[in-house]
Design a protein around this motif. Structure first.
Motif, PDB file in Angstrom:
ATOM      1  N   TYR A 220       0.855  -1.298   0.119  1.00 10.86           N
ATOM      2  CA  TYR A 220      -0.128   0.042   0.027  1.00 10.86           C
ATOM      3  C   TYR A 220       0.823   1.518   0.060  1.00 10.86           C
ATOM      4  O   TYR A 220       0.588   2.158  -0.849  1.00 10.86           O
ATOM      5  CB  TYR A 220      -1.013   0.176   1.076  1.00 10.86           C
ATOM      6  N   GLY A 221       2.001   1.283   0.903  1.00 12.30           N
ATOM      7  CA  GLY A 221       2.838   2.422   0.853  1.00 12.30           C
ATOM      8  C   GLY A 221       3.591   2.588  -0.622  1.00 12.30           C
ATOM      9  O   GLY A 221       3.741   3.784  -0.852  1.00 12.30           O
ATOM     10  N   VAL A 223       2.244   1.743  -3.668  1.00 15.18           N
ATOM     11  CA  VAL A 223       1.186   2.202  -4.442  1.00 15.18           C
ATOM     12  C   VAL A 223       0.988   3.602  -4.410  1.00 15.18           C
ATOM     13  O   VAL A 223       0.699   4.116  -5.382  1.00 15.18           O
ATOM     14  CB  VAL A 223       0.159   1.220  -4.291  1.00 15.18           C
ATOM     15  N   LYS A 224       1.243   4.066  -3.090  1.00  9.06           N
ATOM     16  CA  LYS A 224       0.903   5.642  -2.921  1.00  9.06           C
ATOM     17  C   LYS A 224       1.798   6.532  -3.816  1.00  9.06           C
ATOM     18  O   LYS A 224       1.569   7.681  -4.173  1.00  9.06           O
ATOM     19  CB  LYS A 224       0.748   6.117  -1.377  1.00  9.06           C
ATOM     20  N   ARG A 225       3.203   6.018  -4.057  1.00  6.06           N
ATOM     21  CA  ARG A 225       4.076   6.659  -4.746  1.00  6.06           C
ATOM     22  C   ARG A 225       4.271   6.201  -6.092  1.00  6.06           C
ATOM     23  O   ARG A 225       4.965   7.011  -6.902  1.00  6.06           O
ATOM     24  CB  ARG A 225       5.412   6.182  -3.921  1.00  6.06           C
ATOM     25  N   GLY A 226       3.255   5.409  -6.744  1.00  5.60           N
ATOM     26  CA  GLY A 226       3.317   4.957  -7.932  1.00  5.60           C
ATOM     27  C   GLY A 226       3.309   3.710  -8.119  1.00  5.60           C
ATOM     28  O   GLY A 226       4.450   3.028  -7.379  1.00  5.60           O
TER      29      GLY A 226
END
Length: 267
Positions: A220-221, A223-226
């Motif tokens: 999840y972490g 995915v938040k950055r791409g």
């Protein structure tokens, strides 16, 4: 007379299957993409899997997930099996208890995660691996109970009663008769609990603390950055592991239902 199947129903079934599994298939395909841009295919490669396993943060998250999953699975399997055996003869008298055992299955994960967070906060329990383990045990017990109880429900009491008539103690009866008969269900419940634990994100997100990041939280972490091909590779591995464990649990459950009946009393 052979009944004809409506072709529209078959088409509808294929559309539903495609709708469910097409996104999973896209993750699998683009995990082998040479390009770092997931929306553009440039070639086939395994390099993202190599870089994934050389990433220290991924390995730390993997070890956290395995530690939490193994510990919570052992505890939940023992407690769930004991509950299934204890309620075997008292289901009609324990409808309230039975309903409470099913409750964690139907309660939304976000509500359970938030309620556990409030509980740990009220008792000033520091968030970390043990809070995640307690949370995973809380919802895993119900699944273990359901699987083991379904196995016990199909098992007669004749062999156990015969063993007791021949002088076997309660422990000997459990060890040589009951446990071998329900073992496929116990193992299937343990595999299901392990799969649910290692895949859980929502509840773990609420009750995790420092140095207790699990694989789903780590993904999840990222995915938040791409989205990167490494995420696709990690998701592909988790998909295959989860599906494999679920199929193994189902196979064990089916094998247990068709299992042989004990023909001798080994004591």
């Amino acid at each position: 007379m052979k009944q004809k199947t409506n072709p529209l129903l078959s088409i509808h079934s294929y559309i539903v299957i495609a709708f469910i599994y097409l996104p999973v298939l896209m993750i699998l395909i683009f995990s082998f993409n040479t390009s770092r841009i997931s929306s553009k295919w440039e070639g086939f490669t395994f390099k993202w899997y190599g870089s994934l396993f050389s990433n220290r943060y991924v390995m730390d998250a993997l070890m956290n997930s395995l530690t939490i999953a193994i510990t919570s699975t052992i505890i939940a399997t023992v407690l769930g099996t004991i509950a299934a055996i204890a309620l075997r003869n008292a289901l009609k008298k324990s409808k309230t208890v039975l309903g409470m055992l099913y409750l964690p299955i139907v309660v939304p994960d976000i509500i359970m995660g938030l309620s556990l967070l409030l509980l740990f906060s009220q008792f000033h329990f520091p968030l970390g691996k043990w809070t995640i383990i307690i949370a995973h045990v809380t919802f895993s017990i119900s699944y273990v109970y359901v699987i083991v109880a379904s196995r016990i429900s199909g098992m007669g009491k004749q062999l156990e009663e015969a063993a007791q008539d021949l002088g076997a103690s309660p422990w000997q009866t459990f060890r040589h008769i009951t446990l071998p008969a329900i073992w496929p269900g116990v193992l299937a419940g343990a595999i299901m609990a392990f799969t649910l634990s290692i895949d859980d994100f929502m509840i773990s997100f609420f009750v995790s603390g420092p140095n207790s990041t699990t694989l789903p939280i780590y993904i999840y972490g990222l995915v938040k950055r791409g989205i990167s091909p490494e995420i696709n590779a990690l998701c592909t591995i988790m998909i295959f592991v989860s599906v494999g464990l679920i199929l193994l649990a189902q196979w064990l459950q089916n094998k247990g239902n068709r299992g042989k009946k004990a023909s001798t009393l080994p004591f």
